[in-house]
Enzyme design. Structure first.
Site, PDB file in Angstrom:
ATOM      1  N   THR A   1      42.616  33.314  41.087  1.00  8.46           N
ATOM      2  CA  THR A   1      42.009  33.335  42.421  1.00  8.46           C
ATOM      3  C   THR A   1      43.021  33.705  43.496  1.00  8.46           C
ATOM      4  O   THR A   1      42.685  34.375  44.475  1.00  8.46           O
ATOM      5  CB  THR A   1      41.380  31.959  42.724  1.00  8.46           C
ATOM      6  OG1 THR A   1      40.338  31.739  41.780  1.00  8.46           O
ATOM      7  CG2 THR A   1      40.806  31.884  44.116  1.00  8.46           C
TER       8      THR A   1
ATOM      9  N   ASP B   1      41.835  27.795  36.218  1.00  9.91           N
ATOM     10  CA  ASP B   1      40.971  27.335  35.117  1.00  9.91           C
ATOM     11  C   ASP B   1      41.756  26.923  33.876  1.00  9.91           C
ATOM     12  O   ASP B   1      41.416  25.936  33.221  1.00  9.91           O
ATOM     13  CB  ASP B   1      39.975  28.431  34.716  1.00  9.91           C
ATOM     14  CG  ASP B   1      38.856  28.615  35.724  1.00  9.91           C
ATOM     15  OD1 ASP B   1      38.972  28.106  36.840  1.00  9.91           O
ATOM     16  OD2 ASP B   1      37.859  29.278  35.370  1.00  9.91           O
TER      17      ASP B   1
END
Ligand code: ASP
Length: 343
Positions: free
Chosen positions: A12, A88
């Protein structure tokens, strides 16, 4: 020149929305450095290794990132390493790096919860914080760290515990080692560490380790299927302190008898796995040959199991090492003669 090297892998922190509105990793390290909110107090050098959302990384990709960390630390003028990474699976790559880390200099993972193209992205601040930690002498000998939202964690035992909040990570069993604010690092705790595995532990490509979650009413179908698919290790996430039922327990017995190492973890957020219950509960699962993994949760137990299988191959040795590195005891139920068949 003495400097911190930043290894960029995507996530991200490097993501922007495409024409469909999907966030996709796209920025390289130069773009990350251009967005830093403050002038850094230490010189930095950037390197791009890949540009992927971390949910796409394979164990082989993770090993590649760890090998790049090692190549970087071969240069004595490097003060420390920062790895920018998707949140993640940061807990997996950071822990894999910790397992083979044999250098006093820190390796600090960081990332972002808000993408690079949103006005209040947290990536630049997290990156500046991670560089401060990587350059700080107090971070030496602490191994691989995760710095996020002003907190500094040891890689081992830390996991993503919020899908969207800026404080994405926590270490439910130990808490953070310290914090960083405006370039000032304060570290008040030392992590539990183990002797480093050798680089063979990164040869993960041909090692199948599956993760299977137990749920009320589960039968042996999934365990038998992963065995048939060639799993050499399985992480079983039980309920509570690590419990399942009689059917699953019988499957665990079949797998361990065949030389598959079964690591027992839990779906619960904190606390150790424990041999308490019968009728397929934790006490029976351990008697069936499963190895308890203490406070390691499935994501990191899977990395540890795969790395141990890569290094030792012999399932008995792997079970013993797994128990040793998770602070648990293990009955070594696996037949030693299986070692040859599995090597
Ligand atoms: N949410 C993730 C991130 O922070 C996506 C990924 O793991 O790459 O980057």
């Amino acid at each position: 020149m003495r400097r911190v090297v930043i290894i960029s892998t995507g996530g991200t922190i490097a993501s922007r929305r495409d024409e469909r509105g999907a966030s996709v990793a796209s920025d390289g390290v130069t773009a990350l450095l251009e967005r830093l909110p403050v002038a850094l107090e230490v010189p930095v050098e950037g390197r791009d290794v890949c540009c992927l959302g971390s949910y796409l990384l394979t164990p082989g990709d993770m090993a590649g990132i760890v090998r790049e960390i090692h190549r970087t630390l071969a240069d004595d003028s490097v003060l420390g390493v920062v790895v920018t990474h998707g949140t993640d699976t940061m807990e997996e790559t950071a822990y894999l790096a910790e397992l083979v880390h044999s250098d006093p200099r820190p390796v600090v993972f960081t990332g972002a919860q808000r993408a690079a193209d949103v006005p209040d992205t947290d990536g630049p601040r997290n990156l500046a914080d991670a560089v401060a930690v990587a350059a700080d002498p107090a971070a030496r000998d602490l191994g691989v760290l995760i710095t996020f939202d002003g907190a500094v964690f040891a890689a081992r035992g830390t996991r993503k515990t919020h899908t969207g909040a800026p404080a994405a990570f926590s270490a439910p069993d130990t808490g953070p080692l310290g914090g960083v604010r405006d370039g000032v690092v304060s570290l008040g705790a030392r992590p539990v560490r183990f002797p480093p595995l050798d680089m063979a532990a990164l040869d993960l490509d041909d090692i199948r380790v599956d993760a299977v979650t137990y749920y009320p009413g589960a039968d042996a179908t999934v365990l038998d299927a992963v065995h048939a698919a060639g799993a050499r290790g399985v992480v079983l996430a039980g309920t509570g302190a690590g419990n399942a039922n009689r059917q699953v327990c019988a499957a665990v017995e079949r797998l361990t008898a065949a030389g598959v190492v079964v690591a027992l973890s839990t779906r619960v957020a904190a606390g150790p796995v424990a041999a308490i219950y019968g009728n397929g509960g934790g006490l029976d699962l351990l008697a069936a040959g499963a190895v308890p993994t203490g406070v390691l949760r499935p994501s990191q137990a899977r990395i540890l199991l795969a790395a141990l299988l890569a290094q030792y191959r012999d399932p008995v040795r792997v079970g013993e090492e797994l128990a040793r590195r998770t602070g648990t005891s293990y009955g070594a139920r696996l037949d030693p003669c299986l070692a040859e068949r599995n090597s």
